[in-house]
Write an enzyme that holds these catalytic residues in place. Sequence first.
Site, PDB file in Angstrom:
ATOM      1  N   ASP A  59       0.849  -1.193   0.000  1.00 13.87           N
ATOM      2  CA  ASP A  59       0.000   0.000   0.000  1.00 13.87           C
ATOM      3  C   ASP A  59       0.885   1.243   0.000  1.00 13.87           C
ATOM      4  OD1 ASP A  59      -1.764   2.179   1.089  1.00 13.87           O
ATOM      5  OD2 ASP A  59      -3.187   0.496   1.160  1.00 13.87           O
ATOM      6  N   LYS A  85     -11.101   5.753  -7.573  1.00 18.11           N
ATOM      7  CA  LYS A  85     -11.545   6.607  -8.681  1.00 18.11           C
ATOM      8  C   LYS A  85     -13.057   6.699  -8.876  1.00 18.11           C
ATOM      9  CE  LYS A  85     -11.423   2.913 -12.097  1.00 18.11           C
ATOM     10  NZ  LYS A  85     -11.162   2.492 -13.456  1.00 18.11           N
ATOM     11  N   SER A 125      -6.583  14.023 -13.886  1.00 15.87           N
ATOM     12  CA  SER A 125      -7.848  13.747 -14.578  1.00 15.87           C
ATOM     13  C   SER A 125      -8.447  15.034 -15.099  1.00 15.87           C
ATOM     14  CB  SER A 125      -8.803  13.105 -13.568  1.00 15.87           C
ATOM     15  OG  SER A 125     -10.123  13.089 -14.054  1.00 15.87           O
ATOM     16  N   ALA A 126      -9.216  14.920 -16.171  1.00 13.79           N
ATOM     17  CA  ALA A 126      -9.976  16.062 -16.673  1.00 13.79           C
ATOM     18  C   ALA A 126     -11.001  16.541 -15.649  1.00 13.79           C
ATOM     19  CB  ALA A 126     -10.691  15.682 -17.962  1.00 13.79           C
ATOM     20  N   TYR A 149     -13.579  12.932  -4.959  1.00 13.47           N
ATOM     21  CA  TYR A 149     -12.591  12.334  -5.861  1.00 13.47           C
ATOM     22  C   TYR A 149     -11.849  13.428  -6.635  1.00 13.47           C
ATOM     23  CZ  TYR A 149     -10.585  10.367 -10.066  1.00 13.47           C
ATOM     24  OH  TYR A 149      -9.712  10.083 -11.085  1.00 13.47           O
ATOM     25  N   LYS A 153      -7.766  14.858  -6.541  1.00  7.93           N
ATOM     26  CA  LYS A 153      -6.837  15.040  -7.666  1.00  7.93           C
ATOM     27  C   LYS A 153      -6.324  16.484  -7.703  1.00  7.93           C
ATOM     28  CE  LYS A 153      -6.916  10.928  -9.429  1.00  7.93           C
ATOM     29  NZ  LYS A 153      -5.732  10.072  -9.469  1.00  7.93           N
TER      30      LYS A 153
HETATM   31  P1  NAD Z   1      -7.831   1.091 -11.373  1.00  5.00           P
HETATM   32  O1  NAD Z   1      -8.686   1.068 -10.158  1.00  5.00           O
HETATM   33  O2  NAD Z   1      -8.014   0.006 -12.374  1.00  5.00           O
HETATM   34  O3  NAD Z   1      -6.285   1.134 -10.967  1.00  5.00           O
HETATM   35  C1  NAD Z   1      -5.835   1.711  -9.768  1.00  5.00           C
HETATM   36  C2  NAD Z   1      -4.934   0.684  -9.097  1.00  5.00           C
HETATM   37  O4  NAD Z   1      -4.419   1.236  -7.888  1.00  5.00           O
HETATM   38  C3  NAD Z   1      -5.676  -0.599  -8.724  1.00  5.00           C
HETATM   39  O5  NAD Z   1      -4.935  -1.694  -9.184  1.00  5.00           O
HETATM   40  C4  NAD Z   1      -5.735  -0.550  -7.200  1.00  5.00           C
HETATM   41  O6  NAD Z   1      -5.728  -1.860  -6.631  1.00  5.00           O
HETATM   42  C5  NAD Z   1      -4.494   0.254  -6.866  1.00  5.00           C
HETATM   43  N1  NAD Z   1      -4.532   0.980  -5.593  1.00  5.00           N
HETATM   44  C6  NAD Z   1      -5.523   1.777  -5.128  1.00  5.00           C
HETATM   45  N2  NAD Z   1      -5.179   2.289  -3.934  1.00  5.00           N
HETATM   46  C7  NAD Z   1      -3.940   1.818  -3.645  1.00  5.00           C
HETATM   47  C8  NAD Z   1      -3.056   1.990  -2.550  1.00  5.00           C
HETATM   48  N3  NAD Z   1      -3.385   2.741  -1.487  1.00  5.00           N
HETATM   49  N4  NAD Z   1      -1.851   1.368  -2.575  1.00  5.00           N
HETATM   50  C9  NAD Z   1      -1.519   0.582  -3.631  1.00  5.00           C
HETATM   51  N5  NAD Z   1      -2.327   0.374  -4.689  1.00  5.00           N
HETATM   52  C10 NAD Z   1      -3.523   0.990  -4.684  1.00  5.00           C
HETATM   53  O7  NAD Z   1      -8.032   2.520 -12.064  1.00  5.00           O
HETATM   54  P2  NAD Z   1      -7.490   3.077 -13.455  1.00  5.00           P
HETATM   55  O8  NAD Z   1      -8.670   3.354 -14.299  1.00  5.00           O
HETATM   56  O9  NAD Z   1      -6.404   2.215 -13.950  1.00  5.00           O
HETATM   57  O10 NAD Z   1      -6.929   4.473 -12.967  1.00  5.00           O
HETATM   58  C11 NAD Z   1      -5.560   4.699 -12.679  1.00  5.00           C
HETATM   59  C12 NAD Z   1      -5.379   6.117 -12.200  1.00  5.00           C
HETATM   60  O11 NAD Z   1      -5.846   7.007 -13.219  1.00  5.00           O
HETATM   61  C13 NAD Z   1      -6.167   6.486 -10.953  1.00  5.00           C
HETATM   62  O12 NAD Z   1      -5.369   7.332 -10.153  1.00  5.00           O
HETATM   63  C14 NAD Z   1      -7.373   7.231 -11.478  1.00  5.00           C
HETATM   64  O13 NAD Z   1      -7.869   8.159 -10.537  1.00  5.00           O
HETATM   65  C15 NAD Z   1      -6.778   7.939 -12.683  1.00  5.00           C
HETATM   66  N6  NAD Z   1      -7.775   8.266 -13.715  1.00  5.00           N
HETATM   67  C16 NAD Z   1      -8.585   7.274 -14.196  1.00  5.00           C
HETATM   68  C17 NAD Z   1      -9.556   7.593 -15.145  1.00  5.00           C
HETATM   69  C18 NAD Z   1     -10.518   6.542 -15.651  1.00  5.00           C
HETATM   70  O14 NAD Z   1     -11.600   6.907 -16.094  1.00  5.00           O
HETATM   71  N7  NAD Z   1     -10.178   5.264 -15.626  1.00  5.00           N
HETATM   72  C19 NAD Z   1      -9.665   8.899 -15.627  1.00  5.00           C
HETATM   73  C20 NAD Z   1      -8.803   9.881 -15.118  1.00  5.00           C
HETATM   74  C21 NAD Z   1      -7.854   9.543 -14.155  1.00  5.00           C
HETATM   75  C1  WQD Z   2     -19.690   9.305 -19.662  1.00  2.00           C
HETATM   76  C2  WQD Z   2     -21.028   9.769 -20.247  1.00  2.00           C
HETATM   77  C3  WQD Z   2     -22.751   9.990 -18.594  1.00  2.00           C
HETATM   78  C4  WQD Z   2     -22.943   5.713 -17.578  1.00  2.00           C
HETATM   79  C5  WQD Z   2     -15.894   9.905 -15.025  1.00  2.00           C
HETATM   80  C6  WQD Z   2     -15.290  10.704 -13.914  1.00  2.00           C
HETATM   81  C7  WQD Z   2     -14.037  11.385 -14.396  1.00  2.00           C
HETATM   82  C8  WQD Z   2     -13.069  10.390 -15.034  1.00  2.00           C
HETATM   83  C9  WQD Z   2     -13.741   9.534 -16.041  1.00  2.00           C
HETATM   84  C10 WQD Z   2     -11.517   9.649 -13.365  1.00  2.00           C
HETATM   85  C11 WQD Z   2     -21.738  10.813 -19.383  1.00  2.00           C
HETATM   86  C12 WQD Z   2     -23.098   8.888 -19.564  1.00  2.00           C
HETATM   87  C13 WQD Z   2     -22.608   6.939 -18.142  1.00  2.00           C
HETATM   88  C14 WQD Z   2     -24.235   5.180 -17.811  1.00  2.00           C
HETATM   89  C15 WQD Z   2     -24.751   7.105 -19.179  1.00  2.00           C
HETATM   90  N1  WQD Z   2     -12.549   9.478 -14.067  1.00  2.00           N
HETATM   91  N2  WQD Z   2     -23.488   7.615 -18.928  1.00  2.00           N
HETATM   92  N3  WQD Z   2     -25.090   5.896 -18.614  1.00  2.00           N
HETATM   93  O1  WQD Z   2     -18.723  10.989 -15.956  1.00  2.00           O
HETATM   94  O2  WQD Z   2     -17.410  11.660 -18.038  1.00  2.00           O
HETATM   95  O3  WQD Z   2     -16.211  10.805 -16.088  1.00  2.00           O
HETATM   96  O4  WQD Z   2     -14.926   8.957 -15.491  1.00  2.00           O
HETATM   97  O5  WQD Z   2     -10.860  10.634 -13.243  1.00  2.00           O
HETATM   98  O6  WQD Z   2     -13.488  12.005 -13.292  1.00  2.00           O
HETATM   99  O7  WQD Z   2     -16.234  11.666 -13.469  1.00  2.00           O
HETATM  100  O8  WQD Z   2     -17.554   9.246 -17.397  1.00  2.00           O
HETATM  101  O9  WQD Z   2     -18.164   7.033 -18.269  1.00  2.00           O
HETATM  102  O10 WQD Z   2     -19.258   7.844 -16.141  1.00  2.00           O
HETATM  103  O11 WQD Z   2     -19.870   8.912 -18.302  1.00  2.00           O
HETATM  104  O12 WQD Z   2     -25.552   7.705 -19.876  1.00  2.00           O
HETATM  105  O13 WQD Z   2     -24.605   4.119 -17.313  1.00  2.00           O
HETATM  106  O14 WQD Z   2     -21.920   8.629 -20.269  1.00  2.00           O
HETATM  107  O15 WQD Z   2     -23.888  10.718 -18.227  1.00  2.00           O
HETATM  108  O16 WQD Z   2     -22.412  11.680 -20.265  1.00  2.00           O
HETATM  109  P1  WQD Z   2     -17.593  10.765 -16.864  1.00  2.00           P
HETATM  110  P2  WQD Z   2     -18.703   8.164 -17.482  1.00  2.00           P
END
Ligand code: NAD
Ligand code: WQD
Length: 337
Positions: A59, A85, A125-126, A149, A153
Site C-alpha cells: 500500500d 476513482k 484527470s480532466a 474524488y 486530484k
Molecule cells: P484502477 O482502479 O483500475 O487502478 C488503480 C490501481 O491502484 C488498482 O490496481 C488498485 O488496486 C491500486 N490501488 C488503489 N489504492 C492503492 C493503494 N493505497 N496502494 C496501492 N495500490 C492501490 O483505475 P485506473 O482506471 O487504472 O486508474 C488509474 C489512475 O488514473 C487512478 O489514479 C485514477 O484516478 C486515474 N484516472 C482514471 C480515469 C478513468 O476513467 N479510468 C480517468 C482519469 C484519471
Molecule cells: C460518460 C457519459 C454519462 C454511464 C468519469 C469521472 C471522471 C473520469 C472519467 C476519473 C456521461 C453517460 C454513463 C451510464 C450514461 N474518471 N453515462 N449511462 O462521468 O465523463 O467521467 O470517469 O478521473 O473524473 O467523473 O464518465 O463514463 O461515467 O460517463 O448515460 O450508465 O456517459 O452521463 O455523459 P464521466 P462516465
Amino acid sequence: MEYILLTGGAGYIGSHTALELVNAGFNVISFDNYSNSSTEALNRVQQLTDKKIISIEGDIRDPEALRQLFTHYKVTAVVHFAGLKAVGESTQYPLHYYDNNVTGTVTLCQVMREFKIKKLVFSSSATVYGDAKQVPIPETTPRSATNPYGQSKLMIEHILEDLVAAEPDWAISLLRYFNPVGAHHSGRIGEDPNGIPNNLMPFISQVAVGKRDQLSVFGNNYPTPDGTGVRDYIHVVDLALGHVKALQYLNKNNGITAINLGTGVGYSVLDMVNAFSQVNKVAVPYQIVPRRPGDIATCYAQPDKAATLLGWRAEKTLEDMVRDSWHWQSTNPNGYN
Ligand code: NAD
Ligand code: WQD
C-alpha cells in the site's frame, strides 16, 4: 538494473502502461494493494511480452514497504496510478478517498525524496476542470472540483506544484486523462470493474454480453447535438503510450507540467452506443432516464500541448475503441475471474 515503478500497476491503465513500457525496453515493477485489481492482469502482460514484471503487493500509505522496495531495486522514476476513482463512492466515503489518494501520494513522495528519486508521472484527470466554460479545454483552464474524488486530484496537483516550487530538481508530469476506454487488441487485458460499472463503456459492454438488461442513458436534454452528454473518449493503448513519452520527457526536463491526454474529439452517449452496436454487430438496448447528478454536458481536450512537448497524439479511432472493448468483454465475460 534500473526500474520504473508503477504504483497501481495491476489496474486498468497501469497494466496497459506496463505492457507498453516493457515493449519500449523499460524494466517495470508494479506496487499494488489489489484493492481494485487482480494479480492475473500482470500475469497476462508477462505472457504477452515474454518479459518479467516484478509485482509487489503493498500500500502506498505504508512508508516501510516503499523503503524496502527502493532499497532492493534501483528505481529511477515512478508512474503513480494508485488511487481510488469512483466519483459516487467518494461522496459517501470522503475520508477514505482523501486518505488513500492524498495521504498516499504524500507518503509516496516523502519516501521517493529519501531515496533521491525525483521523477514522477501522476495520473490526474480532466475532472480537475470541473464544469469548464469552454471546449476544447486547454491546460490553462481554471481548475475546480465538484466531488471528493475530483478534489483529491486537485489537492494532489497543488501539493506537487508546491513540492517543485520548493525543490526545483523534481521532474513531474501531471497527466490529465479524459475518458479512457478500450483494451489491448489481444483481448487478454482490459477493464474489469467491481460490481455495477459506473462508467459508460464497461456498462455498454456488459449489456452487450448479456450481464445487464439495458443501458440507462442519463439525460437527453443537454445542449449537445443529440441531447446526450459529450466526452473525449481515448483508447487506453494511446493513453499508455503517452506515459512512455512522458517518462522520456522527464529525463530531459525538470519542473512540473500539466498535460492533457485526450483526442480533442467529443462523442455523445448515443454515438458510443451506435458505434458499439454497428461495429460489433451486437444489440445494446437502452432507455433514456433523468440526468445523473453532477454530470456536465460537454467535455473534450485541447490536445496540442502533448503533441508539442511529448510528440504524442492519440491515433486510435472510435471504431478501434468499441471493437477492442468488445473483444475483451466477449472473450472474458467475467473479467479476470
Ligand atoms: P484502477 O482502479 O483500475 O487502478 C488503480 C490501481 O491502484 C488498482 O490496481 C488498485 O488496486 C491500486 N490501488 C488503489 N489504492 C492503492 C493503494 N493505497 N496502494 C496501492 N495500490 C492501490 O483505475 P485506473 O482506471 O487504472 O486508474 C488509474 C489512475 O488514473 C487512478 O489514479 C485514477 O484516478 C486515474 N484516472 C482514471 C480515469 C478513468 O476513467 N479510468 C480517468 C482519469 C484519471
Ligand atoms: C460518460 C457519459 C454519462 C454511464 C468519469 C469521472 C471522471 C473520469 C472519467 C476519473 C456521461 C453517460 C454513463 C451510464 C450514461 N474518471 N453515462 N449511462 O462521468 O465523463 O467521467 O470517469 O478521473 O473524473 O467523473 O464518465 O463514463 O461515467 O460517463 O448515460 O450508465 O456517459 O452521463 O455523459 P464521466 P462516465
